[in-house]
Design a protein around this motif. Structure first.
Motif, PDB file in Angstrom:
ATOM      1  N   THR A 106       0.823  -1.216   0.000  1.00 11.57           N
ATOM      2  CA  THR A 106       0.000   0.000   0.000  1.00 11.57           C
ATOM      3  C   THR A 106       0.850   1.256   0.000  1.00 11.57           C
ATOM      4  O   THR A 106       0.615   2.193  -0.769  1.00 11.57           O
ATOM      5  N   VAL A 107       1.860   1.294   0.879  1.00 15.12           N
ATOM      6  CA  VAL A 107       2.729   2.478   0.949  1.00 15.12           C
ATOM      7  C   VAL A 107       3.519   2.639  -0.348  1.00 15.12           C
ATOM      8  O   VAL A 107       3.722   3.769  -0.834  1.00 15.12           O
ATOM      9  N   THR A 108       3.952   1.536  -0.932  1.00 14.74           N
ATOM     10  CA  THR A 108       4.658   1.619  -2.220  1.00 14.74           C
ATOM     11  C   THR A 108       3.746   2.186  -3.300  1.00 14.74           C
ATOM     12  O   THR A 108       4.174   3.006  -4.126  1.00 14.74           O
ATOM     13  N   ALA A 109       2.491   1.756  -3.301  1.00 16.83           N
ATOM     14  CA  ALA A 109       1.543   2.288  -4.287  1.00 16.83           C
ATOM     15  C   ALA A 109       1.323   3.778  -4.091  1.00 16.83           C
ATOM     16  O   ALA A 109       1.251   4.548  -5.055  1.00 16.83           O
ATOM     17  N   ILE A 110       1.214   4.220  -2.842  1.00 14.50           N
ATOM     18  CA  ILE A 110       1.040   5.651  -2.564  1.00 14.50           C
ATOM     19  C   ILE A 110       2.245   6.440  -3.059  1.00 14.50           C
ATOM     20  O   ILE A 110       2.110   7.500  -3.694  1.00 14.50           O
ATOM     21  N   ARG A 111       3.433   5.920  -2.802  1.00 12.20           N
ATOM     22  CA  ARG A 111       4.656   6.644  -3.169  1.00 12.20           C
ATOM     23  C   ARG A 111       4.839   6.715  -4.683  1.00 12.20           C
ATOM     24  O   ARG A 111       5.149   7.784  -5.230  1.00 12.20           O
ATOM     25  N   GLU A 112       4.648   5.612  -5.379  1.00 21.71           N
ATOM     26  CA  GLU A 112       4.905   5.599  -6.813  1.00 21.71           C
ATOM     27  C   GLU A 112       3.815   6.320  -7.608  1.00 21.71           C
ATOM     28  O   GLU A 112       4.105   6.983  -8.595  1.00 21.71           O
ATOM     29  N   THR A 113       2.569   6.195  -7.188  1.00 30.47           N
ATOM     30  CA  THR A 113       1.504   6.886  -7.914  1.00 30.47           C
ATOM     31  C   THR A 113       1.548   8.396  -7.707  1.00 30.47           C
ATOM     32  O   THR A 113       0.960   9.132  -8.493  1.00 30.47           O
ATOM     33  N   ARG A 114       2.256   8.834  -6.679  1.00 34.21           N
ATOM     34  CA  ARG A 114       2.439  10.282  -6.501  1.00 34.21           C
ATOM     35  C   ARG A 114       3.164  10.870  -7.695  1.00 34.21           C
ATOM     36  O   ARG A 114       2.774  11.904  -8.240  1.00 34.21           O
ATOM     37  N   TRP A 115       4.228  10.181  -8.155  1.00 36.44           N
ATOM     38  CA  TRP A 115       4.983  10.685  -9.304  1.00 36.44           C
ATOM     39  C   TRP A 115       4.216  10.456 -10.599  1.00 36.44           C
ATOM     40  O   TRP A 115       4.354  11.223 -11.559  1.00 36.44           O
ATOM     41  N   MET A 116       3.426   9.397 -10.636  1.00 36.26           N
ATOM     42  CA  MET A 116       2.588   9.178 -11.815  1.00 36.26           C
ATOM     43  C   MET A 116       1.586  10.317 -11.985  1.00 36.26           C
ATOM     44  O   MET A 116       1.391  10.834 -13.092  1.00 36.26           O
ATOM     45  N   TYR A 117       0.960  10.708 -10.885  1.00 33.95           N
ATOM     46  CA  TYR A 117      -0.014  11.802 -11.001  1.00 33.95           C
ATOM     47  C   TYR A 117       0.678  13.123 -11.309  1.00 33.95           C
ATOM     48  O   TYR A 117       0.125  13.968 -12.021  1.00 33.95           O
ATOM     49  N   GLN A 118       1.873  13.319 -10.804  1.00 34.16           N
ATOM     50  CA  GLN A 118       2.584  14.556 -11.121  1.00 34.16           C
ATOM     51  C   GLN A 118       2.804  14.685 -12.622  1.00 34.16           C
ATOM     52  O   GLN A 118       2.678  15.776 -13.195  1.00 34.16           O
ATOM     53  N   ALA A 119       3.108  13.565 -13.293  1.00 33.14           N
ATOM     54  CA  ALA A 119       3.283  13.600 -14.747  1.00 33.14           C
ATOM     55  C   ALA A 119       1.985  13.987 -15.446  1.00 33.14           C
ATOM     56  O   ALA A 119       2.010  14.684 -16.468  1.00 33.14           O
ATOM     57  N   CYS A 120       0.848  13.560 -14.904  1.00 36.69           N
ATOM     58  CA  CYS A 120      -0.447  13.939 -15.492  1.00 36.69           C
ATOM     59  C   CYS A 120      -0.760  15.404 -15.242  1.00 36.69           C
ATOM     60  O   CYS A 120      -1.246  16.113 -16.131  1.00 36.69           O
ATOM     61  N   ALA A 121      -0.499  15.879 -14.021  1.00 34.97           N
ATOM     62  CA  ALA A 121      -0.833  17.263 -13.670  1.00 34.97           C
ATOM     63  C   ALA A 121       0.012  18.272 -14.430  1.00 34.97           C
ATOM     64  O   ALA A 121      -0.421  19.406 -14.668  1.00 34.97           O
TER      65      ALA A 121
END
Length: 343
Positions: A106-121
């Motif tokens: 869960t924590v890994t998903a939170i950490r990695e998807t943070r950068w994924m969303y930054q690329a979208c934003a």
């Protein structure tokens, strides 16, 4: 709307990305300032170091306009380079991370998807000229949501292919980051004293829009490019041109009257020339979606889980000049002030 677990995910955001979220949200909280920021940033990217007539001193109106927001400071690791390359130190840190639970799924998903969303934003800011000048979309929260949501959806199409339970966890945390940003931007627009009842209503509306647009994109992706173009036209372009099509059989006098009324209301459909460009612009969005989904499909599951997704390409071939947006922002500000004085 947002669970406690979702709010805790916000605390996992590092300082540089938090600054980026704040800067992007403040841009959208004020339309004139956002316009000025875009106008000041675009020419420097397109003209380079060359000197032209457009680089003349700014007028009094531009000089009095708000300055662009400063970029967030670059991230500088606090740990020295030689220590980060020490295998004993790295092993000790990893073992400590396991003990503290920071290596859980869960924590890994939170950490990695943070950068994924930054690329979208970042895509909406990077393609300001194409979105607001060439596509003539209004610089509003709705436009930002539609364009960002399109890129978030493209990522979810790849995350669904991850083995269980990673696919569900990564999609959930990516959407959590998206809606945390949505909530922050809405609060920036409404102010710090906005009642929670109003925020819940708006968040509920955004959730319904997200559900509907995601379902329409999913169905269109499977049915073909024609359906995908229709979904993008409805969700990104807000079905612009539908009014003109329905009114094509009306008398010329009635058409002119309605066009004048739309011009007074700043309706994009008042410009007939821009309506003729919609098929080409929608086609560029469809091609962009197909290219990016094909690129994401070529990545391995290990690369996706590690957040190594690369960068999105551009939708527009030529990024349009945004110099005229500063004057347009000043005009809209004066119009809003005049409306307030009359009321």
């Amino acid at each position: 709307m947002l669970s406690i677990r979702t709010r805790l995910a916000c605390r996992a955001l590092s300082t540089p990305y938090s600054n980026t979220r704040i800067a992007l949200s403040q841009i959208h909280s004020s339309f004139p300032r956002y316009i000025t920021s875009s106008a000041a940033a675009q020419p420097s990217q397109t003209q380079g170091t060359s000197t032209s007539a457009s680089e003349s001193p700014a007028s009094d109106t531009e000089a009095s306009a708000p300055k662009p927001f400063p970029s967030p400071p670059p991230h500088k690791p606090r740990t020295p380079e030689w220590l980060r390359r020490n295998p004993t130190f790295v092993k000790a840190v990893n073992n400590l991370a396991w003990l503290l639970g920071s290596r859980t799924k869960t924590v890994t998903a939170i950490r990695e998807t943070r950068w994924m969303y930054q690329a979208c934003a970042e895509r909406e800011v990077a393609e300001t000229g194409f979105i607001y000048v060439e596509c003539r979309l209004p610089p509003t929260f709705q436009t930002w949501f539609a364009f960002t949501n399109l890129h978030v959806w493209m990522l979810t199409t790849r995350l669904r292919a991850l083995p269980a339970p990673y696919g569900r966890l990564y999609i959930q945390e990516l959407i959590n980051h998206f809606f945390l940003d949505i909530e922050y931007r809405l609060r920036s627009v409404f102010g710090p004293k906005v009642p929670e009842r109003i925020m819940k209503n708006h968040m509920r509306d955004v959730r319904d829009q997200w559900n509907g647009s995601t379902a329409s994109f999913d169905v269109a992706l499977m049915q073909g490019d024609a359906e995908l173009a229709a979904a993008i036209w409805r969700n990104v372009f807000a079905a612009r041109g539908e009014k003109a099509y329905k009114e094509k059989d009306l008398p010329e006098e009635e058409k002119e009257r309605r066009i004048e009324e739309r011009k007074k209301n700043n309706d994009p459909e008042a410009d007939g020339a821009s309506l003729e460009e919609i098929p080409r612009l929608v086609y560029q969005h469809v091609a962009h979606v197909r290219r990016e989904i094909k690129r994401l499909e070529a990545l391995s599951d290990e690369e996706v889980r590690a957040g190594n997704l690369g960068k999105f390409g551009t939708v527009g071939v030529n990024q349009a000049d945004t110099a005229w947006l500063a004057d347009e922002g000043d005009r809209l500000v004066k119009q809003v002030q005049a409306t307030k004085n009359e009321s």
